[in-house]
Design an enzyme around this catalytic site. Structure first.
Site, short mmCIF file in Angstrom:
data_model
loop_
_atom_site.label_atom_id
_atom_site.label_comp_id
_atom_site.label_asym_id
_atom_site.label_seq_id
_atom_site.Cartn_x
_atom_site.Cartn_y
_atom_site.Cartn_z
N ILE A 14 0.94 -1.15 -0.01
CA ILE A 14 -0.01 -0.02 0.11
C ILE A 14 0.97 1.22 0.21
O ILE A 14 1.36 1.65 0.83
CB ILE A 14 -1.07 0.23 1.13
CG1 ILE A 14 -1.78 -1.21 1.30
CG2 ILE A 14 -1.65 1.42 1.27
CD1 ILE A 14 -3.04 -1.37 2.18
N HIS A 15 1.19 1.78 -1.15
CA HIS A 15 2.04 2.99 -1.53
C HIS A 15 1.07 4.09 -1.64
O HIS A 15 -0.16 3.95 -1.51
CB HIS A 15 2.80 2.69 -2.36
CG HIS A 15 2.52 2.24 -3.87
ND1 HIS A 15 2.40 3.07 -4.75
CD2 HIS A 15 2.34 1.10 -4.18
CE1 HIS A 15 1.91 2.31 -5.68
NE2 HIS A 15 1.77 1.18 -5.64
N ALA A 16 1.65 5.23 -1.97
CA ALA A 16 0.93 6.55 -2.30
C ALA A 16 -0.51 6.32 -3.17
O ALA A 16 -1.38 6.77 -2.87
CB ALA A 16 1.64 7.51 -2.78
N ALA A 19 -3.07 4.08 -1.86
CA ALA A 19 -3.45 4.34 -0.34
C ALA A 19 -4.41 5.40 -0.59
O ALA A 19 -5.58 5.49 -0.03
CB ALA A 19 -2.46 5.01 0.55
#
Length: 85
Positions: A14-16, A19
């Site tokens: 779950i990165h930018a 997210a």
């Protein structure tokens, strides 16, 4: 209250980008969504809190849905995770 367990399949976790998409999806629902991974948990509507959890590929998370139309919110979250993470 409803819960389901999901194992992250996205190689970056779950990165930018995911997210942000998760927070946007959660804000559109009328239930309170909480993501838990190990000892950490965060409201699904909080972008920085989600990124701060450091959820990686292969981590198992617990998604908790509380209030509102829980069944519809659970379905929407399951569909989101399958399509994006």
């Amino acid at each position: 209250m409803r819960t389901f367990i999901y194992t992250i399949k996205d190689e970056l976790g779950i990165h930018a980008r995911p997210a942000g998409m998760l927070a946007k999806t959660a804000k559109a629902l009328d239930s309170e969504i909480t993501i838990t991974c190990g000892e950490k948990s965060a409201a699904a509507t909080k972008l920085m809190a989600l990124m701060g959890m450091g959820i990686k590929c292969g981590n198992t998370i617990v998604v908790t849905i509380n209030g509102g139309d829980e069944a519809a919110s659970e379905k929407a979250m399951q569909d989101f995770f399958e399509a994006n993470l």
